[in-house]
Design an enzyme around this catalytic site. Sequence first.
Site, PDB file in Angstrom:
ATOM      1  N   CYS A 179      10.104  -5.467 -10.617  1.00 47.37           N
ATOM      2  CA  CYS A 179      11.367  -4.642 -11.149  1.00 47.37           C
ATOM      3  C   CYS A 179      12.595  -5.284 -11.532  1.00 47.37           C
ATOM      4  CB  CYS A 179      12.018  -3.761  -9.946  1.00 47.37           C
ATOM      5  SG  CYS A 179      12.049  -4.525  -8.513  1.00 47.37           S
ATOM      6  N   GLY A 228       0.944  -1.329   0.033  1.00 49.15           N
ATOM      7  CA  GLY A 228       0.083   0.212   0.129  1.00 49.15           C
ATOM      8  C   GLY A 228       0.559   1.411   0.102  1.00 49.15           C
ATOM      9  N   SER A 272       3.035   0.275 -10.445  1.00 49.55           N
ATOM     10  CA  SER A 272       4.275  -0.466  -9.957  1.00 49.55           C
ATOM     11  C   SER A 272       4.892  -1.868 -10.517  1.00 49.55           C
ATOM     12  CB  SER A 272       4.902  -0.066  -8.180  1.00 49.55           C
ATOM     13  OG  SER A 272       6.897   0.421  -7.894  1.00 49.55           O
ATOM     14  N   ASP A 299      -2.822  -7.417  -6.795  1.00 47.13           N
ATOM     15  CA  ASP A 299      -2.062  -8.169  -6.340  1.00 47.13           C
ATOM     16  C   ASP A 299      -2.213 -10.097  -5.804  1.00 47.13           C
ATOM     17  OD1 ASP A 299       0.905  -6.596  -5.240  1.00 47.13           O
ATOM     18  OD2 ASP A 299       1.611  -8.241  -5.051  1.00 47.13           O
TER      19      ASP A 299
END
Length: 370
Positions: free
Chosen positions: A79, A14, A76, A34
Site C-alpha cells: 500500500c 493470512g 493485497s 509472500d
Amino acid sequence: MESLRVLELYSGIGGMHYALKESGISAQVVAAVDINTTANEIYRHNFPDTPLWNKTIEGIPLDDFNKLSFDMIMMSPPCQPFTRLGLQGDVADPRCKSFVFILELLPRLCKLPTYILLENVKGFESSSARDYLIKTLSGCGYTYQECMISPTNVGIPNSRLRYFLVAKMSAENSSIQTSDKGCSFSHVTDSGFHERSSVLRYKCQNIDQPSEDNSNVHVLYKRETQMDSQKKTNQNKDLSVQQIQDYLEPQMNIDMELYLLKPKTLLRYGSILDIVQPHSRRSVCFTKGYGRYVEGTGSVLQCCMENEISSVFTNLDQLTEEEKLQKMLKLNLRYFTPREVANLMGFPQSFCKSKMSGFCFCVKIFIFSI
C-alpha cells in the site's frame, strides 16, 4: 459445486485466507506467496497445510503459475505507493513492481481465473496502478465492481477505510454476492448496485475522512475543536456499530504494567492522543508504529472512568509538569493489547500468534493484515 482453487498473493499473516474461510465458500488455497519471513512464520503457524512460497512474485515462472490451475486470485499489494501519508510514487515506486508484473502476467495464463479479489488503501482508487488494473481486466473480459469500505460499515468500531475490487469473468446475468452484512457485487450493467455503491462510498467517506484544517478554530481542550468533538459524539451514537468493550480482553488477563502509557509519553504527547472508552463506538486506524510511536498510530484506552477527559485536559497547559502528569495519570490510559487489535481487525479467537508476543506481534498485525 467444486471447491475453488485459490491463489493468495501478498499473503501476509493470512487475513484474506481467514476471510475466505468465514465466507463459507467451498475453497482451497493452493498456494500463498509472500517474501516476509516473519509474516510467513505466523501464516504457517495458522495454516500449516497451505503451500507457502517464500518468493518474490516477479521471480515465479509462468509455468509455475499455470501448474496451480487456480480459479481465483486474492491479493493485497503493497500500500505504500498509494497511501496519503507516503510519497505516492504509484507505479514508479519499486514496491509496485510485483503488482505490475501480475497485470502483465494475467493475459498470458493458459487459463484465466474466474474471480479476482483485490484490497488496498484509500488512494489506490485514484492511482495509475488502478487505471492499469482496470484496463487489464477489461481487456481480459472481466466485469468488475469497486467500493470503499470501513470496518464501521460492518459494525466494528474502528476506522480503516479500504478500497476493494471484485472481478468476475464475463457472462450474461452473472453475479457475485456476499453475505447480507457486506456488499452485493453484480454485473456492471446492474444499475441497482451502482446506487447502493454510491451510498456506501458516501457513508464511508463521511465516517472516516480526516477533519478539515482547524488551525483557525477555537480549541476546546487537547487539540480538539467543537467540530472534532461533535464528530466523535456522532460516531459514538451510531448503534449499528458495536462498543469497544466487545473487543477487549478480560482485565484479569492483561499485564497492565506492559500496556500503560509511560509518564514521559503522557507529558509529551498527551494533547494529541486519541482516547476512547470501553463504551465508545469508534477508534482510529492502527498503524505499524503502534506501541513504538504515538502520533497518528492508533487509539488508546481510558481504563479509569471516574474522571472526564475534558476535565483532565481543560487548561492543562497552565499547570506545572508534575501537576499535568498527576491529572493525566487519573485516566489510566493504556495501549490496546495485540489480541484486542486482532479482534478489531476481524481475526477470530482461534488465530494464534506463534512465538511472538507483546508489541512485536502487534506491529506484525498492522503491517500484514488486510
